[in-house]
Design an enzyme around this catalytic site. Structure first.
Site, PDB file in Angstrom:
ATOM      1  N   HIS A  22     -17.854  -1.837 -47.907  1.00 37.67           N
ATOM      2  CA  HIS A  22     -18.150  -1.883 -46.421  1.00 37.67           C
ATOM      3  C   HIS A  22     -17.607  -1.019 -45.630  1.00 37.67           C
ATOM      4  O   HIS A  22     -17.427  -0.183 -44.734  1.00 37.67           O
ATOM      5  CB  HIS A  22     -18.474  -3.389 -46.314  1.00 37.67           C
ATOM      6  CG  HIS A  22     -18.529  -3.711 -44.368  1.00 37.67           C
ATOM      7  ND1 HIS A  22     -19.323  -4.966 -44.772  1.00 37.67           N
ATOM      8  CD2 HIS A  22     -17.798  -3.415 -43.474  1.00 37.67           C
ATOM      9  CE1 HIS A  22     -19.296  -4.574 -43.394  1.00 37.67           C
ATOM     10  NE2 HIS A  22     -18.618  -3.659 -42.750  1.00 37.67           N
ATOM     11  N   GLU A  23     -15.803  -1.170 -45.267  1.00 38.40           N
ATOM     12  CA  GLU A  23     -15.521  -0.150 -44.711  1.00 38.40           C
ATOM     13  C   GLU A  23     -15.375   0.860 -44.650  1.00 38.40           C
ATOM     14  O   GLU A  23     -15.978   1.925 -43.968  1.00 38.40           O
ATOM     15  CB  GLU A  23     -14.120  -0.396 -44.366  1.00 38.40           C
ATOM     16  CG  GLU A  23     -13.168  -1.858 -44.931  1.00 38.40           C
ATOM     17  CD  GLU A  23     -13.656  -2.554 -43.245  1.00 38.40           C
ATOM     18  OE1 GLU A  23     -14.123  -1.172 -42.106  1.00 38.40           O
ATOM     19  OE2 GLU A  23     -14.107  -3.681 -42.840  1.00 38.40           O
ATOM     20  N   GLN A  54     -14.800   1.625 -36.008  1.00 40.04           N
ATOM     21  CA  GLN A  54     -14.623  -0.118 -34.651  1.00 40.04           C
ATOM     22  C   GLN A  54     -14.251   0.010 -34.343  1.00 40.04           C
ATOM     23  O   GLN A  54     -14.537  -0.754 -32.993  1.00 40.04           O
ATOM     24  CB  GLN A  54     -14.494  -0.464 -35.905  1.00 40.04           C
ATOM     25  CG  GLN A  54     -16.584  -1.227 -37.034  1.00 40.04           C
ATOM     26  CD  GLN A  54     -15.672  -2.244 -38.043  1.00 40.04           C
ATOM     27  OE1 GLN A  54     -14.763  -1.657 -39.248  1.00 40.04           O
ATOM     28  NE2 GLN A  54     -16.302  -3.069 -37.526  1.00 40.04           N
ATOM     29  N   CYS A  97     -19.516  -8.154 -40.359  1.00 37.94           N
ATOM     30  CA  CYS A  97     -19.834  -6.962 -39.279  1.00 37.94           C
ATOM     31  C   CYS A  97     -18.732  -7.361 -37.985  1.00 37.94           C
ATOM     32  O   CYS A  97     -19.505  -7.640 -37.241  1.00 37.94           O
ATOM     33  CB  CYS A  97     -19.991  -6.249 -38.843  1.00 37.94           C
ATOM     34  SG  CYS A  97     -19.053  -4.419 -38.809  1.00 37.94           S
ATOM     35  N   LEU A  98     -17.300  -6.908 -37.651  1.00 37.91           N
ATOM     36  CA  LEU A  98     -17.095  -7.304 -36.828  1.00 37.91           C
ATOM     37  C   LEU A  98     -17.687  -6.311 -35.308  1.00 37.91           C
ATOM     38  O   LEU A  98     -17.609  -7.214 -33.843  1.00 37.91           O
ATOM     39  CB  LEU A  98     -15.816  -7.049 -37.098  1.00 37.91           C
ATOM     40  CG  LEU A  98     -14.631  -8.390 -37.546  1.00 37.91           C
ATOM     41  CD1 LEU A  98     -13.298  -7.378 -37.160  1.00 37.91           C
ATOM     42  CD2 LEU A  98     -14.751  -9.592 -37.100  1.00 37.91           C
ATOM     43  N   HIS A 123     -18.750   2.544 -43.055  1.00 40.36           N
ATOM     44  CA  HIS A 123     -18.030   2.964 -41.713  1.00 40.36           C
ATOM     45  C   HIS A 123     -17.806   4.447 -41.841  1.00 40.36           C
ATOM     46  O   HIS A 123     -18.187   5.152 -40.529  1.00 40.36           O
ATOM     47  CB  HIS A 123     -17.446   1.865 -41.135  1.00 40.36           C
ATOM     48  CG  HIS A 123     -17.717   0.545 -40.718  1.00 40.36           C
ATOM     49  ND1 HIS A 123     -18.820   0.184 -39.808  1.00 40.36           N
ATOM     50  CD2 HIS A 123     -17.287  -0.855 -40.918  1.00 40.36           C
ATOM     51  CE1 HIS A 123     -19.017  -0.673 -39.381  1.00 40.36           C
ATOM     52  NE2 HIS A 123     -18.123  -1.755 -40.445  1.00 40.36           N
ATOM     53  N   GLY A 153     -11.617  -7.083 -42.709  1.00 38.53           N
ATOM     54  CA  GLY A 153     -11.615  -5.141 -42.961  1.00 38.53           C
ATOM     55  C   GLY A 153     -11.880  -4.914 -41.493  1.00 38.53           C
ATOM     56  O   GLY A 153     -12.346  -5.088 -40.550  1.00 38.53           O
TER      57      GLY A 153
HETATM   58 NI    NI Z   1     -18.267  -3.742 -40.187  1.00 39.99          NI
END
Ligand code: NI
Length: 156
Positions: A132-133, A51, A90-91, A136, A46
């Site tokens: 999670h997304e 991000q 998380c990226l 953000h 995701g």
């Molecule tokens: Ni993330």
């Protein structure tokens, strides 16, 4: 399409609240394509627009469950239930993970790439990923919710 630079924890843009998307534009379509490419290139499941430095309420998800990429614009969580505790990464926090407890079921609504409304239900990883997304978009990172230490991926 192109790969976008992923902002990392400590970058203040990740802590800001994203703004609603009002209309689909060629520029936003390119953003969605780039976010998908960036997510796949990084083996993520995701990615949220902040991000990649864009404060818009837009996320892309693909938990490799065969239903292909999910694009959620202006997503809203409608319902959650249950509980799951598991590893999350998380990226924007590369090479790390931690244990996070989240609901095990989620029902959400959003607009698709054509700005058409849809609803989605998910359990397990998909539920975790949607939550999670969406976090953000409100400047919330999983590390805020982690139970115990943030571990390096090679440590087990
Ligand atoms: Ni993330």
């Amino acid at each position: 399409m192109s790969i976008r630079n992923i902002r990392e924890l400590g970058d203040e843009i990740l802590r800001k609240k994203s703004k609603e998307v009002r209309e689909m534009t060629p520029r936003l379509q390119t953003l969605v394509e780039d976010m998908l490419e960036t997510m796949y290139e990084s083996y993520g499941v995701g990615l949220a627009a902040p991000q990649v430095g864009v404060l818009k309420r837009l996320v892309v998800i693909d938990v490799d469950d065969g239903q292909g990429p999910i694009v959620m614009i202006n997503p809203e969580i409608l319902e959650t239930s249950g509980s799951q505790t598991g590893e999350e990464g998380c990226l924007s926090v590369p090479g790390k993970h931690a244990q996070v407890t989240r609901p095990d079921y989620v029902k959400a609504k959003a607009l698709d790439i054509n700005m058409e409304p849809f609803e989605i239900e998910g359990t397990g990883l998909l539920a975790r990923c949607i939550l999670h997304e969406c976090d953000h978009l409100d400047g919330i990172m999983y590390v805020d919710k982690a139970e115990g230490p943030i571990l390096n991926n090679e440590e087990e």
